[in-house]
Design a protein around this motif. Structure first.
Motif: not given
Length: 172
Positions: A81-96
């Motif tokens: 799941l961590m690689p999926i999460y890292l893929t997600i946060i790459k899509k939203f670089p400004a996400m806190e």
């Protein structure tokens, strides 16, 4: 620390569990290959589709980590799941809350894996060493499970709630 411990102790290749190391390497190799095939991106997009805000996104993946670790074990849940999460946060670089989400994912995997005897190696040890009956083990672990869910749900309220206004932009 490893070098210092080798100096004071006796080093032996027998103390290294190569079977576990090769299994984890194989799992990481597998995850990297499914990333190259675009499967991680697909699952990341599905998680984003199910979530309207950053808080709900983190909640969804953390709860998935919590419940999947009961069956998959904590290590496998984190490594998948961590690689999926890292893929997600790459899509939203400004996400806190990026770091908080990663920490909660790991904590949830460790807490969720404590419910079944096979979810965590420590559970197997406790189950066998203390000769617990199955009912006693589940009675004790159910208390931990309920308390863990409560703490996780409260922790989600501490995360900043950001709307995903640019969902379409992130998929390009």
């Amino acid at each position: 620390m490893a070098i210092i411990s080798c100096y004071f102790g006796t080093f032996s290749l027998n103390s290294i569990d190569f079977k576990v190391i090769f299994c984890l390497f194989g799992l990481m190799f597998f995850v990297k290959n499914i990333e190259k095939l675009g499967i991680l991106n697909y699952f990341a997009e599905k998680m984003i589709d199910f979530s309207a805000t950053s808080r709900s996104l983190i909640r969804n993946i953390v709860l998935l980590s919590f419940f999947s670790s009961m069956i998959l074990t904590n290590d496998v849940a984190i490594l998948t799941l961590m690689p999926i999460y890292l893929t997600i946060i790459k899509k939203f670089p400004a996400m806190e809350n990026k770091i908080a989400g990663a920490v909660l994912l790991i904590v949830a995997a460790n807490l969720g894996s404590s419910f079944f005897p096979f979810g965590n190696p420590q559970n197997l040890f406790l189950f066998s060493y203390f000769s617990l009956s199955t009912a006693t083990f589940f009675e004790w672990s159910l208390i931990l499970l309920l308390f863990s869910i409560l703490v996780l749900l409260i922790s989600f309220l501490l995360l900043k709630k950001e709307r995903f206004l640019n969902k379409l932009i992130c998929f390009q």
